[in-house]
Write a protein that holds these residues in place. Sequence first.
Motif, mmCIF file in Angstrom:
data_model
loop_
_atom_site.group_PDB
_atom_site.id
_atom_site.type_symbol
_atom_site.label_atom_id
_atom_site.label_comp_id
_atom_site.label_asym_id
_atom_site.label_seq_id
_atom_site.Cartn_x
_atom_site.Cartn_y
_atom_site.Cartn_z
ATOM 1 N N PHE B 39 13.019 -22.535 30.155
ATOM 2 C CA PHE B 39 13.525 -21.334 30.613
ATOM 3 C C PHE B 39 13.845 -21.294 32.384
ATOM 4 C CE2 PHE B 39 10.375 -20.637 26.776
ATOM 5 C CZ PHE B 39 11.248 -21.037 25.805
ATOM 6 N N PRO B 40 14.567 -20.102 32.569
ATOM 7 C CA PRO B 40 14.911 -19.537 33.999
ATOM 8 C C PRO B 40 13.874 -18.667 34.555
ATOM 9 C CG PRO B 40 16.224 -18.808 32.443
ATOM 10 C CD PRO B 40 15.497 -19.398 32.092
ATOM 11 N N LYS B 41 13.770 -19.387 35.867
ATOM 12 C CA LYS B 41 12.625 -18.348 36.731
ATOM 13 C C LYS B 41 12.714 -17.121 36.792
ATOM 14 C CE LYS B 41 10.035 -20.993 40.322
ATOM 15 N NZ LYS B 41 10.208 -22.746 40.860
ATOM 16 N N SER B 42 14.637 -16.869 36.349
ATOM 17 C CA SER B 42 14.505 -15.544 36.230
ATOM 18 C C SER B 42 14.020 -14.220 35.446
ATOM 19 C CB SER B 42 15.447 -14.873 36.706
ATOM 20 O OG SER B 42 16.881 -15.789 35.392
ATOM 21 N N LEU B 43 13.291 -15.288 34.153
ATOM 22 C CA LEU B 43 12.701 -14.369 32.872
ATOM 23 C C LEU B 43 11.374 -14.434 33.505
ATOM 24 C CD1 LEU B 43 15.284 -15.635 31.005
ATOM 25 C CD2 LEU B 43 15.717 -13.631 32.043
ATOM 26 N N ASP B 44 10.792 -13.416 33.867
ATOM 27 C CA ASP B 44 9.595 -13.118 34.243
ATOM 28 C C ASP B 44 8.206 -13.484 33.034
ATOM 29 O OD1 ASP B 44 9.664 -10.808 33.808
ATOM 30 O OD2 ASP B 44 8.347 -9.915 34.939
ATOM 31 N N THR B 45 8.680 -13.033 31.597
ATOM 32 C CA THR B 45 7.572 -12.676 30.361
ATOM 33 C C THR B 45 8.147 -14.269 29.599
ATOM 34 O OG1 THR B 45 9.789 -11.605 29.731
ATOM 35 C CG2 THR B 45 8.193 -10.240 30.236
ATOM 36 N N ILE B 46 9.337 -15.104 29.547
ATOM 37 C CA ILE B 46 9.650 -15.697 28.682
ATOM 38 C C ILE B 46 8.813 -17.086 30.081
ATOM 39 C CG2 ILE B 46 11.620 -16.242 29.336
ATOM 40 C CD1 ILE B 46 11.369 -16.627 26.199
ATOM 41 N N PHE B 47 9.531 -17.285 30.921
ATOM 42 C CA PHE B 47 8.996 -18.457 32.183
ATOM 43 C C PHE B 47 7.862 -17.824 32.022
ATOM 44 C CE2 PHE B 47 8.474 -19.391 36.557
ATOM 45 C CZ PHE B 47 8.829 -21.364 35.977
ATOM 46 N N GLY B 48 7.449 -16.822 32.748
ATOM 47 C CA GLY B 48 6.162 -16.172 33.197
ATOM 48 C C GLY B 48 4.766 -16.566 31.681
ATOM 49 N N ALA B 49 5.063 -17.061 30.725
ATOM 50 C CA ALA B 49 4.226 -16.909 30.133
ATOM 51 C C ALA B 49 3.784 -18.827 30.415
ATOM 52 C CB ALA B 49 5.232 -16.908 28.459
ATOM 53 N N ALA B 50 4.400 -19.341 30.802
ATOM 54 C CA ALA B 50 3.922 -20.751 30.351
ATOM 55 C C ALA B 50 3.228 -20.730 32.372
ATOM 56 C CB ALA B 50 4.813 -21.970 31.214
ATOM 57 N N GLU B 51 3.841 -19.882 33.106
ATOM 58 C CA GLU B 51 2.355 -19.520 34.572
ATOM 59 C C GLU B 51 1.257 -18.564 34.440
ATOM 60 O OE1 GLU B 51 5.456 -19.309 37.806
ATOM 61 O OE2 GLU B 51 5.875 -17.726 36.953
ATOM 62 N N ALA B 245 2.820 -8.256 24.964
ATOM 63 C CA ALA B 245 2.227 -7.044 25.408
ATOM 64 C C ALA B 245 3.284 -7.029 26.183
ATOM 65 C CB ALA B 245 1.102 -7.524 26.276
ATOM 66 N N LYS B 246 4.233 -7.931 27.404
ATOM 67 C CA LYS B 246 4.929 -7.743 28.870
ATOM 68 C C LYS B 246 5.930 -7.326 27.840
ATOM 69 C CE LYS B 246 2.816 -9.844 31.820
ATOM 70 N NZ LYS B 246 2.332 -11.574 32.522
ATOM 71 N N TYR B 247 7.047 -7.773 26.824
ATOM 72 C CA TYR B 247 8.171 -7.445 26.762
ATOM 73 C C TYR B 247 8.319 -5.839 25.559
ATOM 74 C CZ TYR B 247 10.603 -12.518 26.457
ATOM 75 O OH TYR B 247 10.865 -12.809 27.519
ATOM 76 N N ASP B 248 7.039 -5.867 24.879
ATOM 77 C CA ASP B 248 6.896 -4.556 24.094
ATOM 78 C C ASP B 248 6.997 -3.543 25.363
ATOM 79 O OD1 ASP B 248 7.419 -5.471 21.909
ATOM 80 O OD2 ASP B 248 4.827 -5.450 21.429
#
Lengths: 328, 328
Positions: B39-51, B245-248
């Motif tokens: 996933f691209p860095k711009s998506l803080d939820t889906i990329f953020g899940a790995a972080e 939770a972040k997406y919701d």
Amino acid sequence: MERRSFITRTGLAGALAATAAPAIVHAQTALRWRLASSFPKSLDTIFGAAEVFAKKVGELSGGKFLISVHAAGEIMPAFGVVDAVQNATVEIAHTAPYYFFGKDETFALGCAIPFGLNSRQMTAWMVERKEIKSLADMKGLKMRIGGFGGRVLERIGAVPQNIPGGDIYPALEKGTIDAAEWVGPYDDQKLGFNKVAPNYCYPGWWEGGPQLDFFINTKSYDALTPEYKAVVEAAAAVAHTDMQAKYDYRNPAALKQLVGSGTRLFRFPKEVMEAAFKASQEMYAELSSKNANWKKVYEDYARVRADQNLWFRFAEAAFDDFMQTQKL
Amino acid sequence: MERRSFITRTGLAGALAATAAPAIVHAQTALRWRLASSFPKSLDTIFGAAEVFAKKVGELSGGKFLISVHAAGEIMPAFGVVDAVQNATVEIAHTAPYYFFGKDETFALGCAIPFGLNSRQMTAWMVERKEIKSLADMKGLKMRIGGFGGRVLERIGAVPQNIPGGDIYPALEKGTIDAAEWVGPYDDQKLGFNKVAPNYCYPGWWEGGPQLDFFINTKSYDALTPEYKAVVEAAAAVAHTDMQAKYDYRNPAALKQLVGSGTRLFRFPKEVMEAAFKASQEMYAELSSKNANWKKVYEDYARVRADQNLWFRFAEAAFDDFMQTQKL
């Protein structure tokens, strides 16, 4: 929980390790806590959530941080567990905060209120609601024993009684109470409610998606290393997901078995739902006018509830509704 | 993952510590892994899940077990991440398994299939489906790049294209594609899809509640201590709950903003839903007759789906439906 500061420190350690890759010897003190649960041992999901939590803390600490789990009545009565944490008789309690709404109704918002959030919405609110995630933020909120849905039942003419899970069956059998609610089919079947209460009403509007909480004694928590604080937080997240999944997985079969053994399913009449909804909203407005803690937390909660129901109405309900009407 | 054996060992250590309470010095090797995301860095939820996952592993190990997170294209193309794990170029990948259905369709069941489980149902299935939770259980399942919902789209006359998240906007803008689906309003707005695609259809029947997965190189995983294995498992659970939770939490505001800026909402016509549902069921039956892996996993999945929809139709939908029709 100062999550951000943990992350910053981890980031620094990471930068050092990246350049030098030292074989750090990591010494954590061996630690032993006692956990008092409000639930009976017979309920493997709800009582089991504390066991999942304790086991996970043990695994994550390589067996050094150990928590013994005690059922309701073992070292503490079901509704005495939070007092026990405050007195430092035990370090940690596992309970439903709405049992303690008597001293401050705001506590009910940490578990479930009538016509509140559903389970996934509750998770979204709790994960994002940073300022009420830690014990420190709970300070100033006073507590006593109670059951919050009862307040609305009273307003629509019923007589609520608050009884620990393990005592519901005898009360139904003796006729001390006429009806009871607990978590759902899986536990209801385990507790044998169907043997003494053949009529089964849905949905449970008094708690759309209740959450349980671990209450930790402030001094015990503050004494933990950042690593152990992270361990406690992660183990609680595992216990949360795990319990929800176990209930979801086990409830359908239990529901089918209950119906197969003669339990009759009824949907609450629309008039009852609407009267209860109206009574709830009136009560929340009254509370907001006289309880500043409640007002502060409820305003945020109500905003999330309105947004979430808008959102769930589109993407989620449209999918679920379709699936529920297909032959699968 | 041998969860049971971890627990047994922890239990033994617990019993010893209870009697002797020794101040165990705990040495874990400092460890550094690389994670390749699809996933691209711009998506803080889906990329953020790995972080979130990587940070949690760091915290839980006191900063000794460190994982650097790399966006799609940084060290590996979006769809090359699983090959990279197999080649041991990186230790771990974060991706959506249905990208790799080409070598074995069974992989789609680990993420989402059209008219499959919703998010909470998927969690229930994965938590309870012990035998497919570990990397070892994945052995024998081959993988390639793809997008599984496309197979059903093809059957109802569309032409599916599989494109990484970061490349969707230019493809829409250039007209290489006519339509696109991604996770939901929050990401769609971030990626600017509304600027080039004003019509917005729901529900996303091709993935009712997709899950993402961490793929870990077998040798890297096997070399971990039981404590670090528990750390990886707990951090993944935290990342899962946290991302949902972040997406919701963020989707409702994004949906309102999209509509406010001129995006038009359409519900898929019933005929389309029914044709797609029929095509899906036919495809699943065909797959079951020629792919033994698929048959084995799908039979379990379909049983859970039928049970869950029965269950959600009562307690959950009755509550949600009522709430969604109230003025909140």
